[in-house]
Enzyme design. Structure first.
Site, PDB file in Angstrom:
ATOM      1  N   HIS A 104      -4.290   1.128   7.650  1.00 15.69           N
ATOM      2  CA  HIS A 104      -2.932   1.686   7.714  1.00 15.69           C
ATOM      3  C   HIS A 104      -2.787   2.843   6.722  1.00 15.69           C
ATOM      4  O   HIS A 104      -2.298   3.916   7.074  1.00 15.69           O
ATOM      5  CB  HIS A 104      -1.904   0.583   7.418  1.00 15.69           C
ATOM      6  CG  HIS A 104      -0.496   1.059   7.405  1.00 15.69           C
ATOM      7  ND1 HIS A 104       0.379   0.800   8.434  1.00 15.69           N
ATOM      8  CD2 HIS A 104       0.200   1.782   6.495  1.00 15.69           C
ATOM      9  CE1 HIS A 104       1.559   1.354   8.149  1.00 15.69           C
ATOM     10  NE2 HIS A 104       1.470   1.940   6.973  1.00 15.69           N
ATOM     11  N   GLU A 105      -3.236   2.622   5.498  1.00 14.73           N
ATOM     12  CA  GLU A 105      -3.137   3.668   4.471  1.00 14.73           C
ATOM     13  C   GLU A 105      -4.103   4.813   4.761  1.00 14.73           C
ATOM     14  O   GLU A 105      -3.767   5.983   4.549  1.00 14.73           O
ATOM     15  CB  GLU A 105      -3.379   3.090   3.073  1.00 14.73           C
ATOM     16  CG  GLU A 105      -2.385   2.020   2.660  1.00 14.73           C
ATOM     17  CD  GLU A 105      -0.934   2.423   2.802  1.00 14.73           C
ATOM     18  OE1 GLU A 105      -0.600   3.621   2.637  1.00 14.73           O
ATOM     19  OE2 GLU A 105      -0.107   1.537   3.090  1.00 14.73           O
ATOM     20  N   HIS A 161      -2.660   7.331   6.974  1.00 13.13           N
ATOM     21  CA  HIS A 161      -1.763   8.282   6.290  1.00 13.13           C
ATOM     22  C   HIS A 161      -2.519   9.526   5.809  1.00 13.13           C
ATOM     23  O   HIS A 161      -2.014  10.635   5.932  1.00 13.13           O
ATOM     24  CB  HIS A 161      -1.068   7.639   5.087  1.00 13.13           C
ATOM     25  CG  HIS A 161       0.150   6.867   5.448  1.00 13.13           C
ATOM     26  ND1 HIS A 161       1.265   7.447   6.009  1.00 13.13           N
ATOM     27  CD2 HIS A 161       0.453   5.557   5.300  1.00 13.13           C
ATOM     28  CE1 HIS A 161       2.192   6.530   6.205  1.00 13.13           C
ATOM     29  NE2 HIS A 161       1.724   5.366   5.790  1.00 13.13           N
ATOM     30  N   CYS A 185       6.224   0.302   7.386  1.00 14.03           N
ATOM     31  CA  CYS A 185       5.791   1.416   6.556  1.00 14.03           C
ATOM     32  C   CYS A 185       6.941   1.851   5.651  1.00 14.03           C
ATOM     33  O   CYS A 185       8.088   1.942   6.102  1.00 14.03           O
ATOM     34  CB  CYS A 185       5.354   2.566   7.456  1.00 14.03           C
ATOM     35  SG  CYS A 185       4.781   4.024   6.581  1.00 14.03           S
ATOM     36  N   LEU A 186       6.624   2.127   4.386  1.00 14.73           N
ATOM     37  CA  LEU A 186       7.649   2.574   3.452  1.00 14.73           C
ATOM     38  C   LEU A 186       8.303   3.875   3.905  1.00 14.73           C
ATOM     39  O   LEU A 186       9.475   4.109   3.625  1.00 14.73           O
ATOM     40  CB  LEU A 186       7.055   2.760   2.051  1.00 14.73           C
ATOM     41  CG  LEU A 186       6.469   1.517   1.389  1.00 14.73           C
ATOM     42  CD1 LEU A 186       5.876   1.870   0.027  1.00 14.73           C
ATOM     43  CD2 LEU A 186       7.511   0.421   1.255  1.00 14.73           C
ATOM     44  N   GLN A 215       2.799  10.013   1.198  1.00 11.98           N
ATOM     45  CA  GLN A 215       4.099   9.345   1.191  1.00 11.98           C
ATOM     46  C   GLN A 215       4.937   9.697  -0.035  1.00 11.98           C
ATOM     47  O   GLN A 215       6.124   9.379  -0.078  1.00 11.98           O
ATOM     48  CB  GLN A 215       3.918   7.824   1.277  1.00 11.98           C
ATOM     49  CG  GLN A 215       3.375   7.388   2.614  1.00 11.98           C
ATOM     50  CD  GLN A 215       3.249   5.893   2.674  1.00 11.98           C
ATOM     51  OE1 GLN A 215       2.234   5.328   2.244  1.00 11.98           O
ATOM     52  NE2 GLN A 215       4.279   5.244   3.181  1.00 11.98           N
ATOM     53  N   GLY A 246       0.839  -1.187   0.000  1.00 10.59           N
ATOM     54  CA  GLY A 246       0.000   0.000   0.000  1.00 10.59           C
ATOM     55  C   GLY A 246       0.876   1.239   0.000  1.00 10.59           C
ATOM     56  O   GLY A 246       2.046   1.186   0.392  1.00 10.59           O
TER      57      GLY A 246
END
Length: 186
Positions: free
Chosen positions: A140-141, A144, A98-99, A50, A45
Site C-alpha cells: 500500500h505504501e 504511494h 488511507c490517511l 502524503q 503506514g
C-alpha cells in the site's frame, strides 16, 4: 513536528516519487516528522508524498495492528528507495483505508508475499521477504511512491459508489481527526 496529510486530489499523490540521495540533508528530521504525523493520525503506514514530499520514502508500523501476544510478528521500519522485486502467493482481499482519503475504505486484492529491496534510515541495504498484513501495508505504501492510490485497485462498482466521496475530499469537504491539506486550483 506533526505535518498536514495531503488529501486526495493533491498532484503529489499521483507522481512517481524521486530517489533519495545518500547525502539528503534533513533525512532524520523528515523521518521523525513522518513517524509523529503517522501516529497522530493513527495510521500504520505513511509515505513521503502524503506529506507533500515527492520522495521514495515510506514508514510502516504493523506492530500496533497485531493481536495481543503477536506483536513480534509486526514490523516497524523506514523504507528508502524501495524496489519490489517479486510478488507471490495467493491473491487475498482485505479492507484498506488511507490517511489521504479519510472515511473511505474498500476491499483490495493483493498478493500474500513480497520480496523487497530497500535502504533503512542509515542507508544500509536490505533484501527481505514479507507476507500477510506486513506485505499488504508495505505494498500500500509502496504504491504511494509509485503515484498510485488504493482506490485505483477497487472493483468498478465500488469505485462508482465512492466517486461522490472522492469528489467531496477533492473539494475539501471532509473531516478527519488530523490536519489535511487540500489542492486549491487557481
Amino acid at each position: 513536528m506533526i505535518l498536514p496529510v495531503y488529501a486526495y486530489g493533491q498532484p503529489v499523490l499521483k507522481k512517481v516519487a524521486q530517489v533519495v540521495d545518500t547525502d539528503f540533508e534533513g533525512l532524520s528530521d523528515l523521518l521523525e516528522d513522518m513517524w509523529e504525523t503517522m501516529y497522530h493520525a493513527q495510521g500504520v503506514g505513511i509515505a513521503a508524498p502524503q506529506i507533500g514530499q515527492s520522495l521514495r520514502i515510506f514508514l510502516v508500523d504493523t506492530v500496533q495492528a497485531m493481536d495481543e501476544g503477536d506483536e513480534e510478528k509486526g514490523i516497524k521500519k523506514a523504507f528508502i528507495n524501495a524496489q519490489v522485486l517479486d510478488e507471490d502467493g495467493e491473491m487475498w482481499s482485505y479492507e484498506e483505508g488511507c490517511l489521504s482519503i479519510p472515511n473511505v475504505k474498500g476491499d483490495v486484492e493483493r498478493c500474500e508475499k513480497i520480496k523487497i529491496k530497500y535502504f533503512d534510515e542509515n542507508f544500509e541495504e536490505f533484501t527481505e521477504e514479507y507476507d500477510g498484513i506486513n506485505a499488504r501495508v508495505i505494498l500500500h505504501e509502496y504504491d504511494h511512491i509509485e503515484g498510485k492510490l488504493f482506490t485505483e485497485k477497487l472493483k468498478p462498482l465500488k469505485k462508482k459508489m465512492i466517486s461522490r466521496k472522492l469528489d467531496q475530499i477533492k473539494k475539501g469537504k471532509v473531516t478527519a481527526d488530523y490536519r489535511l491539506r487540500f489542492f486549491k486550483s487557481r
